[in-house]
Design an enzyme around this catalytic site. Structure first.
Site, PDB file in Angstrom:
ATOM      1  CD  GLN A 123      -2.720   1.390   2.667  1.00  0.00           C
ATOM      2  OE1 GLN A 123      -1.997   0.964   3.577  1.00  0.00           O
ATOM      3  NE2 GLN A 123      -3.726   2.304   2.462  1.00  0.00           N
ATOM      4  NE  ARG A 166       2.934 -11.613  -4.546  1.00  0.00           N
ATOM      5  CZ  ARG A 166       2.779 -12.039  -3.097  1.00  0.00           C
ATOM      6  NH1 ARG A 166       3.378 -13.342  -2.849  1.00  0.00           N
ATOM      7  NH2 ARG A 166       2.574 -11.343  -2.410  1.00  0.00           N
ATOM      8  CE1 TYR A 195       3.113  -3.861  11.277  1.00  0.00           C
ATOM      9  CE2 TYR A 195       1.743  -3.023  12.837  1.00  0.00           C
ATOM     10  CZ  TYR A 195       2.607  -2.896  11.584  1.00  0.00           C
ATOM     11  OH  TYR A 195       2.557  -1.712  10.840  1.00  0.00           O
ATOM     12  CG  ASP A 215       6.663  -6.368  -3.237  1.00  0.00           C
ATOM     13  OD1 ASP A 215       6.478  -5.441  -2.639  1.00  0.00           O
ATOM     14  OD2 ASP A 215       6.676  -7.796  -2.578  1.00  0.00           O
TER      15      ASP A 215
HETATM   16  C1  AKB Z   1      -2.246  -1.969  10.722  1.00  0.00           C
HETATM   17  O1  AKB Z   1      -3.271  -1.887  11.079  1.00  0.00           O
HETATM   18  O2  AKB Z   1      -1.840  -3.035  11.134  1.00  0.00           O
HETATM   19  C2  AKB Z   1      -1.347  -1.017  10.318  1.00  0.00           C
HETATM   20  C3  AKB Z   1      -0.705  -0.166  11.211  1.00  0.00           C
HETATM   21  C4  AKB Z   1      -1.458   0.905  11.996  1.00  0.00           C
HETATM   22  O3  AKB Z   1       0.607  -0.125  11.340  1.00  0.00           O
HETATM   23  N1  AKB Z   1      -2.099  -0.332   9.279  1.00  0.00           N
END
Ligand code: AKB
Length: 314
Positions: free
Chosen positions: A13, A37, A142, A35
């Site tokens: 994105q 791909r 994350y 990337d």
């Molecule tokens: C997510 O929602 O994981 C991302 C972010 C806020 O880092 N868009």
């Protein structure tokens, strides 16, 4: 000095739009996109290399071939997908970063951009106007990987004299390339569904406020930070960036101003709700404003108008 840029994760994105802006600034042949791909299409003179950032040898060959002066590493697994594949998320987000940083040290490449996220904050961080420095206890893989990445960025800047720059992106809203696997994705889906079906079921609850930003502002912020004089930058982990904060109800109201028949409903029990509940509702970005004169351009109303106009025309 002519800059040569390698942009890793260029199909995503942010990567796909940053590539356009970097090519406009530095010249098409000076920006090498990459990337895992091949992209759907490549413009005239554009250079692309298919690379997995976890393949350190391939990455080394890429850097030796193109001799970049700046590397942008955008390849990552986002929050929602990360919860489905925690070990893969950790591997990609951490080892991708370590591969890039270690090769930059080895090959003498000084300037690096790496994105962090509002996901570095957690349930005990202040929710409103979350400051640059506060308790940080992310509970998504994350967020944990982004917080560890921030510490590495600061460490490599100090220890190896790299010039690493980073932004804690809020949720990014854009119409060209859909986001993949994030918690903030609802704020993009709503526009596509509003135009296609006239209704949207939000996976986040009505009053879940989150920090967001229009892509134009996010790309402009990234380039502005990369252009800023190094001595002005007090933050070498990652800069808070505020953007615009709104709830699903508030964005639905804005969409309704342009598409009066639009209807919003809300689902229950989506796992992304717990992630959103652990994140800030709004961010304080005083360091970005003071250090590199950051100013946001789009608010909720102008962003909504621009999104709908562009989606209608494209
Ligand atoms: C997510 O929602 O994981 C991302 C972010 C806020 O880092 N868009």
């Amino acid at each position: 000095m002519t800059e040569t840029i390698v942009l890793l994760g260029s199909n995503g994105q942010i990567g796909s739009e940053l590539a356009v802006a970097l090519r406009a600034k530095f010249g098409v042949s000076n920006v090498i996109t990459s990337d895992i791909r091949e992209p759907k299409n490549l413009g005239e003179g554009e250079i692309f290399e298919a690379i997995n950032v976890l393949d350190k040898e391939a990455l080394k060959l890429l850097f030796e071939k193109h001799k970049p002066t700046q590397v942008y590493l955008l390849a990552a697994m986002l929050s929602a997908t990360g919860e489905q594949y925690p070990l893969k998320a950790w591997d990609l987000n951490m080892n991708g970063l370590l591969n890039v940083l270690n090769l930059c040290v080895e090959l003498g490449i000084k300037k690096v951009f790496w994105p962090s996220s509002i996901a570095v904050f957690g349930p005990h961080s202040p929710k409103v106007n979350t400051p640059q420095y506060c308790v940080m206890d992310p509970n998504s893989i994350y967020g944990i990987s982004k917080l560890a990445g921030e510490r590495l960025c600061e460490y490599y800047t100090e220890k190896y004299n790299l010039d690493i720059r980073s932004i804690r992106y809020p949720g990014i809203i854009s119409w060209k390339t859909a986001p993949g696997g994030g918690t903030t994705d609802y704020a993009v889906h709503i526009f596509f569904e509003a135009l296609a079906k006239g209704r949207y079921e939000s996976f986040l609850s009505e009053n879940t406020a989150l920090p967001m930003m229009y892509m134009d502002d996010a790309v402009r912020a990234t380039i502005q930070l990369m252009d800023a004089p190094a001595e002005k930058l007090r933050i070498r982990s990652s800069y808070n960036l505020a953007g615009i904060s709104f709830t699903p109800t508030e964005i639905a109201q804005e969409v309704k101003k342009i598409l009066p028949n639009f209807e919003m409903s809300y689902s229950q029990g989506d796992p992304r709700q717990a992630i959103a509940d652990s994140w800030p509702q709004s961010i304080d970005d005083e360091y970005a404003r003071e250090d590199w004169n950051w100013e946001i351009k789009y608010d909720l109303t102008t962003m909504t108008k621009d999104m709908i106009e562009n989606l209608k025309n494209n």
